[in-house]
Design a protein around this motif. Structure first.
Motif, PDB file in Angstrom:
ATOM      1  N   ARG A 149      11.468  10.208  -0.026  1.00  0.00           N
ATOM      2  CA  ARG A 149      10.265  10.071  -0.868  1.00  0.00           C
ATOM      3  C   ARG A 149       9.018  10.368  -0.056  1.00  0.00           C
ATOM      4  O   ARG A 149       8.095  11.040  -0.516  1.00  0.00           O
ATOM      5  CB  ARG A 149      10.193   8.626  -1.388  1.00  0.00           C
ATOM      6  N   ILE A 150       8.989   9.838   1.161  1.00  0.00           N
ATOM      7  CA  ILE A 150       7.805  10.022   2.011  1.00  0.00           C
ATOM      8  C   ILE A 150       7.709  11.492   2.421  1.00  0.00           C
ATOM      9  O   ILE A 150       6.639  12.104   2.336  1.00  0.00           O
ATOM     10  CB  ILE A 150       7.886   9.100   3.253  1.00  0.00           C
ATOM     11  N   ARG A 151       8.852  12.060   2.828  1.00  0.00           N
ATOM     12  CA  ARG A 151       8.868  13.457   3.272  1.00  0.00           C
ATOM     13  C   ARG A 151       8.381  14.377   2.148  1.00  0.00           C
ATOM     14  O   ARG A 151       7.547  15.245   2.360  1.00  0.00           O
ATOM     15  CB  ARG A 151      10.282  13.845   3.710  1.00  0.00           C
TER      16      ARG A 151
ATOM     17  N   HIS B 207      13.776  -0.279   1.741  1.00  0.00           N
ATOM     18  CA  HIS B 207      13.958   0.097   0.336  1.00  0.00           C
ATOM     19  C   HIS B 207      13.082   1.282  -0.077  1.00  0.00           C
ATOM     20  O   HIS B 207      13.148   1.723  -1.228  1.00  0.00           O
ATOM     21  CB  HIS B 207      13.727  -1.108  -0.586  1.00  0.00           C
ATOM     22  N   ILE B 208      12.263   1.806   0.848  1.00  0.00           N
ATOM     23  CA  ILE B 208      11.510   3.031   0.545  1.00  0.00           C
ATOM     24  C   ILE B 208      12.138   4.152   1.364  1.00  0.00           C
ATOM     25  O   ILE B 208      11.997   4.204   2.590  1.00  0.00           O
ATOM     26  CB  ILE B 208      10.018   2.868   0.889  1.00  0.00           C
ATOM     27  N   GLY B 209      12.846   5.025   0.672  1.00  0.00           N
ATOM     28  CA  GLY B 209      13.622   6.052   1.366  1.00  0.00           C
ATOM     29  C   GLY B 209      12.723   7.070   2.058  1.00  0.00           C
ATOM     30  O   GLY B 209      11.645   7.400   1.565  1.00  0.00           O
TER      31      GLY B 209
ATOM     32  N   GLY C 283       0.801  -1.229   0.000  1.00  0.00           N
ATOM     33  CA  GLY C 283       0.000   0.000   0.000  1.00  0.00           C
ATOM     34  C   GLY C 283       0.826   1.267   0.000  1.00  0.00           C
ATOM     35  O   GLY C 283       0.466   2.245  -0.673  1.00  0.00           O
ATOM     36  N   LEU C 284       1.956   1.264   0.714  1.00  0.00           N
ATOM     37  CA  LEU C 284       2.754   2.491   0.800  1.00  0.00           C
ATOM     38  C   LEU C 284       3.371   2.893  -0.542  1.00  0.00           C
ATOM     39  O   LEU C 284       3.201   4.044  -0.981  1.00  0.00           O
ATOM     40  CB  LEU C 284       3.808   2.358   1.907  1.00  0.00           C
ATOM     41  N   PRO C 285       4.090   1.984  -1.248  1.00  0.00           N
ATOM     42  CA  PRO C 285       4.635   2.408  -2.544  1.00  0.00           C
ATOM     43  C   PRO C 285       3.559   2.838  -3.532  1.00  0.00           C
ATOM     44  O   PRO C 285       3.760   3.770  -4.321  1.00  0.00           O
ATOM     45  CB  PRO C 285       5.381   1.171  -3.063  1.00  0.00           C
TER      46      PRO C 285
END
Ligand SMILES: NC(=O)c1ccc[n+]([C@@H]2O[C@H](COP(=O)([O-])OP(=O)(O)OC[C@H]3O[C@@H](n4cnc5c(N)ncnc54)[C@H](O)[C@@H]3O)[C@@H](O)[C@H]2O)c1
Length: 446
Positions: free
Chosen positions: A71-73, A66-68, A30-32
């Motif tokens: 990207r989220i910020r 593996h999800i930096g 869900g996050l990516p």
């Protein structure tokens, strides 16, 4: 609005990229997906029942290696993405994607309770004109026969006229470099034609290639076929590994030779057992459902049997090799190298390393593990080992009677690590025997 104007309205909002998306479940899948839609210009909320995850995401932090965090910020700061635990916010979404877990129960029966619970949460808030897409892996029929009635009965709305419903399997492969969420083609099957059309329009905003199929059941089945194909082929090479081993033939060399054929062959590799959230579990969704139809999915069951026997096979090879060194498993110091189920990821779900550690310990070995991705073991549904990773160094490895290589992390390919280690059991073919740093090492492929 009429039913066709509901669909037209949603289609217009999707085309204008003014639609908002709610993604339920902010885990590996869900996050990516949420970040991808946010980066593609849509307004996205990520819903999760885990408060700690919601807070972590809104603070611009990542809990998946593996999800930096950048990207989220960026997604949070741009205002395109926000995490929440408040399901009432679903009412504001044009499309709702469901990415909740689908585990197997204690008797390897599918557990769709997360899908059902999520369906009930959506149903009480469902509005005319919304599109719902299930992404969680499941057996054929779940979307049309289980989720659709929950949504219709809980909302009083009709699917295909008031709201729209589809299934689209997730093909996320954490750690893969050549394909990503945007470039992995996405199969989409609606419970009716209009639902397929709307779901295709939505995914086409963010995904390079969207592949419509004739029904949700075909889309559900396609995902299972993909994972059964992997499970069966891995079982085949695992079985051949034991056969060739008895003939003193190196299965890895056999595979290298076979794969020079430019057609009709695709290499699969043996290992200490299956791991990950998908391949060890998903095939059993279909074998369970097949039984309901009076059919026995024998390949699935046989592959499961062979793959789950691999940790025991590796342990028996380790015991035999120790014996050759005049040692018993009991009281031998054994290091399991790698807790992750595949290389270079911090994912230990269903990892066969747990079986190896447990089986060796139960035979009286003094077992440690080393994995730079896991400083300590966390309790899982099945295991609570309470171990801490030992440091990765040649000095550490030399202090064990045997080192069992379970994961092909890049860090473990440094051949100088193995110099002077009395016995190396290599399940991943990453340790060199000839011309390597030390001639005293006994290398056993298992
Ligand atoms: N991990 C993979 O690589 C992968 C690949 C393909 C398909 N899948 C499938 O995708 C689905 C999700 O897997 P995942 O790996 O993302 O799982 P995950 O455990 O990483 O994430 C699931 C998330 O859902 C949340 N959640 C649980 N119940 C909820 C509820 N009722 N409402 C809202 N949130 C809830 C959990 O807190 C968690 O954050 C599964 O069906 C899985 O089989 C996973």
């Amino acid at each position: 609005m009429t039913n066709s104007s509901h669909a037209d309205h949603l289609q217009d909002r999707l085309l204008a990229r003014s639609a908002s998306i709610g993604i339920i479940g902010q885990g590996y899948v869900g996050l990516p997906l949420a970040l991808l839609f946010a980066e593609s210009g849509l307004s996205v909320i990520g819903l999760d029942t885990d408060d700690a995850k919601v807070q972590c995401l809104n603070a611009g932090r990542s809990f998946i290696k593996h999800i930096g965090p950048d990207r989220i910020r960026e997604a949070v700061e741009s205002g395109a993405y926000r995490a929440t635990g408040n399901f009432d916010e679903l009412a504001e979404c044009d499309a709702i994607l469901i990415c909740v877990p689908t585990p197997l129960g204690r008797h390897r029966e599918p557990d769709n309770s997360y899908i059902h619970a999520t369906g009930r949460e959506i149903a009480t808030r469902l509005k005319a004109g919304q599109l719902i897409v299930l992404e969680s892996t499941t057996y054929p029929g779940t979307t049309a026969q289980e989720l659709q009635p929950i949504l219709e009965e809980g909302s009083g709305l009709s699917c295909g006229t008031d709201f729209f419903l589809a299934f689209s399997p997730e093909r996320e492969d954490p750690g893969r470099g050549d394909y990503n969420t945007r470039t992995i083609p996405k199969v989409v099957g609606g419970v009716d034609t209009i639902s397929t059309k709307l779901a295709v329009a939505m995914y086409s905003i963010a995904i390079t290639k969207v592949v419509p199929v004739s029904s949700a059941a075909v889309a559900e089945s396609a995902k299972l076929l993909e994972n059964i194909f992997r499970s069966v082929n891995i079982a085949l090479v695992n079985e051949l590994k034991t056969v060739f081993d008895a003939m003193d033939i190196d299965v890895w060399e056999v595979i290298e030779a076979a794969k020079t054929k430019p057609f009709g062959y695709m290499p699969f590799y043996p290992g200490p057992g299956l791991g990950g959230h998908c391949i060890p579990l998903d095939p059993f969704f279909l074998s369970w459902k097949a039984a309901e139809h009076g059919r026995w999915a024998r390949f699935i069951e046989l592959a499961g049997e062979i793959n789950t026997s691999m940790p025991a096979w590796v342990v028996s090879k380790t015991a035999a090799a120790l014996n050759d060194h005049g040692k018993s498993v009991k009281n031998s110091k054994i290091l399991v190298l790698g807790l992750a189920y595949k290389p270079n990821v911090d994912d230990d779900r269903e990892s066969p390393s747990y079986e190896l550690i447990s089986e060796l310990s139960s035979r009286g070995a003094l077992v440690d593990y080393c994995d730079p991705y896991f400083p300590r073991t966390a309790p899982t549904r099945k295991w609570n080992l309470g171990l801490e990773s030992v440091a990765l160094s040649n000095e550490t490895l030399r202090s064990y009677d045997a080192v069992v290589v379970a994961t092909a992390h890049e860090e473990f390919k440094d051949q100088t690590l193995y110099a002077g280690v009395p016995l190396v059991i290599d399940t991943r073919n990453i340790v060199l025997s000839q011309g390597s740093a030390d001639v005293d090492m006994t290398l056993v492929k298992a």
